[in-house]
Design a protein around this motif. Structure first.
Motif, PDB file in Angstrom:
ATOM      1  N   MET A  69      10.932 -10.404 -27.134  1.00 13.95           N
ATOM      2  CA  MET A  69      10.742  -9.480 -28.252  1.00 13.95           C
ATOM      3  C   MET A  69      10.994 -10.244 -29.541  1.00 13.95           C
ATOM      4  SD  MET A  69      12.700  -6.126 -26.727  1.00 13.95           S
ATOM      5  CE  MET A  69      12.258  -5.459 -25.109  1.00 13.95           C
ATOM      6  N   TRP A  81      11.199 -11.334 -39.774  1.00 13.36           N
ATOM      7  CA  TRP A  81      11.697 -10.501 -40.860  1.00 13.36           C
ATOM      8  C   TRP A  81      10.979 -10.767 -42.178  1.00 13.36           C
ATOM      9  CZ3 TRP A  81      14.034  -7.001 -38.315  1.00 13.36           C
ATOM     10  CH2 TRP A  81      14.867  -7.297 -37.247  1.00 13.36           C
ATOM     11  N   ALA A 125      10.960 -10.639 -33.780  1.00 14.69           N
ATOM     12  CA  ALA A 125      11.003 -10.004 -35.098  1.00 14.69           C
ATOM     13  C   ALA A 125      10.888 -11.081 -36.162  1.00 14.69           C
ATOM     14  CB  ALA A 125      12.288  -9.204 -35.275  1.00 14.69           C
ATOM     15  N   HIS A 144       7.247  -6.090 -38.516  1.00 12.52           N
ATOM     16  CA  HIS A 144       8.018  -7.254 -38.094  1.00 12.52           C
ATOM     17  C   HIS A 144       7.989  -7.505 -36.593  1.00 12.52           C
ATOM     18  CE1 HIS A 144       9.500  -7.195 -42.170  1.00 12.52           C
ATOM     19  NE2 HIS A 144      10.090  -6.020 -42.008  1.00 12.52           N
ATOM     20  N   TRP A 145       7.889  -6.460 -35.779  1.00 10.61           N
ATOM     21  CA  TRP A 145       8.180  -6.577 -34.358  1.00 10.61           C
ATOM     22  C   TRP A 145       6.940  -6.792 -33.496  1.00 10.61           C
ATOM     23  CZ3 TRP A 145      12.772  -7.072 -31.932  1.00 10.61           C
ATOM     24  CH2 TRP A 145      13.933  -6.769 -32.662  1.00 10.61           C
ATOM     25  N   THR A 146       7.099  -7.640 -32.486  1.00  6.62           N
ATOM     26  CA  THR A 146       6.175  -7.748 -31.362  1.00  6.62           C
ATOM     27  C   THR A 146       6.987  -7.511 -30.093  1.00  6.62           C
ATOM     28  OG1 THR A 146       4.760  -9.352 -32.499  1.00  6.62           O
ATOM     29  CG2 THR A 146       4.565  -9.213 -30.099  1.00  6.62           C
ATOM     30  N   VAL A 147       6.638  -6.458 -29.339  1.00  8.81           N
ATOM     31  CA  VAL A 147       7.410  -6.059 -28.169  1.00  8.81           C
ATOM     32  C   VAL A 147       6.493  -5.988 -26.952  1.00  8.81           C
ATOM     33  CG1 VAL A 147       8.890  -4.298 -27.137  1.00  8.81           C
ATOM     34  CG2 VAL A 147       9.019  -4.749 -29.600  1.00  8.81           C
ATOM     35  N   ARG A 160       3.058  -4.314 -32.035  1.00  7.69           N
ATOM     36  CA  ARG A 160       2.644  -5.601 -32.594  1.00  7.69           C
ATOM     37  C   ARG A 160       2.093  -5.377 -33.997  1.00  7.69           C
ATOM     38  NH1 ARG A 160      -1.250  -3.810 -29.025  1.00  7.69           N
ATOM     39  NH2 ARG A 160      -3.387  -3.753 -29.826  1.00  7.69           N
TER      40      ARG A 160
END
Length: 296
Positions: free
Chosen positions: A233, A237, A235, A244-247, A276
């Motif tokens: 996962m 920033w 982030a 920000h996040w890719t999960v 994403r």
């Protein structure tokens, strides 16, 4: 010599033959049992990033479904433990990454601040993490230490329009790393956390502030087989899109093959990214791992 005496004379030889035949299946069974136990022992070592075991993982990852194309990454990740005494070790994890990218693709750990271009292939940035660790109990370990990212991308120069700059961040980055591992059999589970910030580098490149949160879980089956999920996962920033996040979600399977006193760990995984960035981010990833483990 009478027929009776002949039979009595041959009884010891016949008894020895019967004993040998009766013990053969037991010996084969014991050999199979020992092989299974050796595969199990190496499986728990391979699944524990804090295990003081020398190994050389080779990984190939394909990130697919991004707007401008796929990213391919081949990595060599030697793990070099150093004994410090009193059950303490320093686990050095090195990652050399060879990248092929069509341009700027977001949401990939090895490319925290991707640089736009027309595509290039070569050596990316190099990561070194050194974790100081000691077992808390028979099934629980903690590791902590620094992580460094070196701007080793191919054909580094001060000219930012060089295509090779697409392979790295152009920055030297550093930050803390923390890993927890528990192994209540037949499970192995844990989480690794890394946060890096750029310290210096080319001023025309964006600063790096990236966190990698990696929960992992393995369920061990018989004969060295296991199920696995190991999700990176990410982030970023400093992302300019405020996304920000890719999960990822997914998993795979693996098998450990003993080779004498050593072993080969093989693993195949696939993941989908439901969370994403909207632009230039991969929808999925698949990776293959071959890890050579060296016994003591």
């Amino acid at each position: 010599m009478t027929q009776k005496h002949k039979i009595l004379h041959q009884l010891p030889a016949l008894a020895g033959l019967l004993l040998g035949l009766s013990s053969y299946p037991l010996s084969a069974e014991e050999t199979g049992y020992q092989a299974d136990k050796q595969a199990e022992r190496f499986a728990y070592k391979a699944q524990n990033p804090l295990s003081p075991t020398y190994s050389i993982p080779l990984e190939y990852t394909q990130h697919g479904g991004a707007d401008n194309g796929d990213v391919s990454i081949g990595s060599i990740k030697p793990i070099i433990p150093v004994a410090l005494g009193n059950d303490w070790h320093m686990i050095n994890q090195l990652s050399l990454n060879f990248i092929g990218t069509p341009g700027a693709v977001n949401g990939i750990a090895e490319l925290p601040e991707p640089y736009p271009g027309n595509g290039v292939a070569g050596l990316g940035d190099t990561t070194l993490t050194s974790l100081f660790t000691a077992p808390i109990s028979d099934s629980f370990m903690i590791g902590f230490g620094p992580t460094f990212v070196f701007p080793t991308d191919t054909l580094m120069s001060d000219t930012e329009d060089r295509r090779s700059r697409e392979l790295g961040s152009g920055k030297f980055s550093v930050g803390p790393a923390l890993t927890f591992v528990t192994q209540p059999r037949p499970w192995t589970a844990g989480v690794s956390i890394k946060q890096i910030w750029s310290v210096f580098g080319n001023d025309s490149r964006h600063s790096v502030s990236q966190m990698i949160l990696e929960p992992f879980v393995n369920y061990n089956l018989s004969d060295g087989w296991y199920l696995t999920s190991d999700m990176d996962m990410i982030a970023n920033w400093g992302s300019q899109t405020n996304q920000h996040w890719t999960v990822p979600v997914g998993g795979g399977f693996g098998k450990v093959l003993p080779i004498g006193k050593h072993a080969l760990n093989t693993k195949l995984e696939a993941y989908y990214n439901p969370i994403r960035p909207d632009q230039n981010s991969p929808e999925w990833s698949a990776n293959l791992t071959l890890q050579f483990l060296f016994g003591k």
